[in-house]
Design an enzyme around this catalytic site. Structure first.
Site, PDB file in Angstrom:
ATOM      1  N   LYS A  78      39.480  58.944 -32.916  1.00 40.44           N
ATOM      2  CA  LYS A  78      39.511  58.785 -31.592  1.00 40.44           C
ATOM      3  C   LYS A  78      39.388  60.413 -30.940  1.00 40.44           C
ATOM      4  O   LYS A  78      39.569  61.355 -31.477  1.00 40.44           O
ATOM      5  CB  LYS A  78      40.923  58.343 -31.218  1.00 40.44           C
ATOM      6  CG  LYS A  78      41.326  58.342 -29.875  1.00 40.44           C
ATOM      7  CD  LYS A  78      42.713  57.844 -29.492  1.00 40.44           C
ATOM      8  CE  LYS A  78      42.986  57.509 -27.985  1.00 40.44           C
ATOM      9  NZ  LYS A  78      44.300  57.252 -27.736  1.00 40.44           N
ATOM     10  N   SER A 158      44.815  53.228 -24.494  1.00 41.79           N
ATOM     11  CA  SER A 158      43.975  54.074 -24.296  1.00 41.79           C
ATOM     12  C   SER A 158      42.876  54.035 -25.648  1.00 41.79           C
ATOM     13  O   SER A 158      41.874  54.445 -25.578  1.00 41.79           O
ATOM     14  CB  SER A 158      44.231  55.685 -24.003  1.00 41.79           C
ATOM     15  OG  SER A 158      45.205  55.922 -25.254  1.00 41.79           O
ATOM     16  N   SER A 182      49.136  52.675 -26.431  1.00 38.74           N
ATOM     17  CA  SER A 182      47.760  52.775 -26.843  1.00 38.74           C
ATOM     18  C   SER A 182      47.231  52.477 -28.102  1.00 38.74           C
ATOM     19  O   SER A 182      46.005  52.276 -28.360  1.00 38.74           O
ATOM     20  CB  SER A 182      47.561  54.030 -26.539  1.00 38.74           C
ATOM     21  OG  SER A 182      47.300  54.141 -25.031  1.00 38.74           O
TER      22      SER A 182
HETATM   23  N1  GLN Z   1      48.954  53.078 -20.956  1.00 35.18           N
HETATM   24  C1  GLN Z   1      49.970  53.870 -20.994  1.00 35.18           C
HETATM   25  C2  GLN Z   1      49.291  55.229 -19.874  1.00 35.18           C
HETATM   26  O1  GLN Z   1      48.575  55.197 -19.392  1.00 35.18           O
HETATM   27  C3  GLN Z   1      49.928  54.356 -22.437  1.00 35.18           C
HETATM   28  C4  GLN Z   1      48.744  55.294 -22.698  1.00 35.18           C
HETATM   29  C5  GLN Z   1      49.158  55.838 -24.250  1.00 35.18           C
HETATM   30  O2  GLN Z   1      49.774  55.267 -24.922  1.00 35.18           O
HETATM   31  N2  GLN Z   1      48.327  56.700 -24.301  1.00 35.18           N
HETATM   32  O3  GLN Z   1      50.234  56.040 -20.035  1.00 35.18           O
END
Ligand code: GLN
Length: 494
Positions: A78, A158, A182
């Site tokens: 990532k 994400s 995410s």
């Molecule tokens: N969707 C969540 C956010 O936007 C989680 C994102 C994540 O786990 N990095 O904060």
């Protein structure tokens, strides 16, 4: 052997050890698959030369009889992980041109174990989002499509690039990070397995920080066995991260017996949401039956503070983000705005941050600074911290009552169309309703593909475990995986 990119980690490891294939051959198969899959937008920086060099070195190690499990396995990383000399942008314009001088602990552990990095994977900007649509590179695309539909779907976020790449067999596995879901939400949207370890299991050192008290790295893989293998290689104590736990990491793969007789699985009533598609409710019920058939005791439980988790998360995460992102000022890393005549340092900060951060990141910085401001600190931030403690206590109480793990849906829907939710931040935030509790409480959680909806899209269930008991959690996930027999693959269109 053909279709080497389609192998699991375990299959590839065994074939490498038997001399049936080489890391170079595996790597070439993945690189070719990546080059044919630009339409998925999964890989945003490709590193083919580096990959082939590492593959050759891995083959030499294997030939010499020194082959850790991950040796020679091609993986994607990532874009949130700093990788030495390779662009690491957190999918943000503000980190354009940033070439880290160092390697994150997690990616360096994988590298030291002989894993082969194929390139960097798409994601939401600074890991903020649930659809991979806030990325400066443009969105990643889900290899799955609904029915005969033409619409492109989100792979989730994400870690959307990681999920898309693993589901489309562009790599054998990928790293992800999970601050509020995410890893688990994109895994559920793509029919893959995503493990978020206990907070403190994986070092955060060298991973671009979003919300430091919630961020955790973890593996995104094709099977539970692979999550056990890769997870172990990513975890471990790191003195460079003061929140990293000084605990031994067991051989999780050896714990995968599939025997869950006598285990107590909790079904929390608060996770039954209004408006949740019936298919998800049905799948959840079926998952519980599968675990019961495997010999577990299914017990109804209550986690009474669940409904406050999402609001608490969307106070705490932006608060920490606003502080972490203060370092992007146009001086130390990446992008700096062009300045006009007479502009001073304040204008440089303002223009750089206005240009460098996308809309969602700016929203979070503003929410974060607001909830931390002198007048509102107690009303928002401190209250959210108290709620967080109550959410953690809910889990502590059920574990103290003998519950071994908790079964919930992973997401409130299957993958949705790109463009559908991005204009409504609150609708987007609702994606995290089943996952953020786990980050707030610091627990391990895993998403396991369990079925298809009527449109033919994958659906996942989430298992939540006791702290530090990823081995036990993965074994329950393994039992669920064995019972669900999810073997579907997306039809290739890219
Ligand atoms: N969707 C969540 C956010 O936007 C989680 C994102 C994540 O786990 N990095 O904060």
């Amino acid at each position: 052997m053909s279709d080497l990119n389609k192998l699991t980690i375990a299959e590839a490891r065994d074939a490498l050890r038997k001399g049936e294939t080489t890391s170079v051959a595996l790597t070439e198969a993945c690189l070719a698959a990546i080059d044919r899959a630009d339409a998925l937008g999964a890989f945003v920086h490709k590193t083919p030369d580096l990959a082939l060099d590492r593959a050759k070195a891995a083959d030499a190690r294997i030939a010499a009889g020194d082959a850790p499990d991950m040796c020679g396995i091609p993986v994607g990383i990532k874009d949130l992980f700093c990788t030495e000399g390779v662009p690491s942008q957190a999918a943000s314009k503000i980190l354009e041109g940033f070439l880290p001088q160092y390697e994150s602990t997690v990616s360096s552990q994988l590298k030291d174990a002989g894993a082969v990095m194929l390139g960097k994977l798409n994601m939401d900007e600074f890991a903020m989002g649930s659809s991979n649509e806030t990325s400066v590179y443009g969105n990643a695309v889900n290899p799955w499509k609904a029915g005969n539909g033409e619409d492109l779907l989100t792979p989730g976020g994400s870690s959307g690039g990681s999920a898309s790449a693993v589901a489309a067999d562009l790599c054998l596995a990928a790293t992800g990070t999970d601050t509020g879901g995410s890893i688990r939400q994109p895994a559920a949207f793509t029919g893959t397995v995503g493990l978020k370890p206990t907070y403190g299991r994986c070092s955060r050192w060298g991973i671009v920080a979003f919300a430091s008290s919630l961020d955790q790295a973890g593996p995104m893989t094709k099977t539970v066995r692979d999550a056990a293998i890769m997870g172990r290689a990513m975890m471990g104590h790191d003195p460079k991260d003061s929140t990293s736990a000084d605990l031994a990491v067991p051989d999780f793969e050896a714990m995968l017996t599939g025997d869950i007789r006598g285990k107590v699985i909790g079904i929390p009533k608060e996770y039954r949401m209004d408006g949740m598609p019936e298919e998800i409710e049905t799948l959840w019920h079926q998952g519980a039956e599968m675990l019961r058939d495997a010999g577990a005791e299914i017990r109804d439980i209550s986690l009474p503070h669940t409904k406050y988790a999402l609001p608490a998360y969307y106070v705490i995460a932006p608060a920490e983000a606003s502080s972490n992102l203060a370092r992007y000022d146009g001086v130390r890393f990446g992008h700096r705005a062009k300045l006009g005549h007479g502009d001073g340092i304040t204008e440089m900060y303002e223009k750089t941050r206005a240009e460098g951060f996308g809309a969602e990141v700016q929203r979070r910085v503003m929410i974060g600074t607001y909830v931390l401001s002198a007048g509102f600190y107690d009303a928002y931030y401190n209250r959210a911290r108290k709620v967080r403690a109550l959410i953690k206590k809910d889990f502590d109480d059920v574990f103290a009552d003998g519950v071994d793990s908790i079964l919930t849906p992973a997401t409130p829907s299957a993958a949705f169309e790109l463009g559908k939710e991005v204009s409504d931040p609150v609708e987007m935030y609702l994606n995290d309703v089943f996952t953020v509790t786990v980050n707030l409480a610091g627990l391990p959680g895993v998403a396991v593909p369990t079925g298809l909806d009527t449109q033919g899209l994958p659906l996942g269930l989430q298992l939540i475990g006791r702290p530090w008991e990823e081995g036990d959690l993965l074994n329950t996930a393994y039992a669920l995986e064995n019972a669900a027999q999810f073997v579907a693959k997306p039809a290739k269109w890219w």
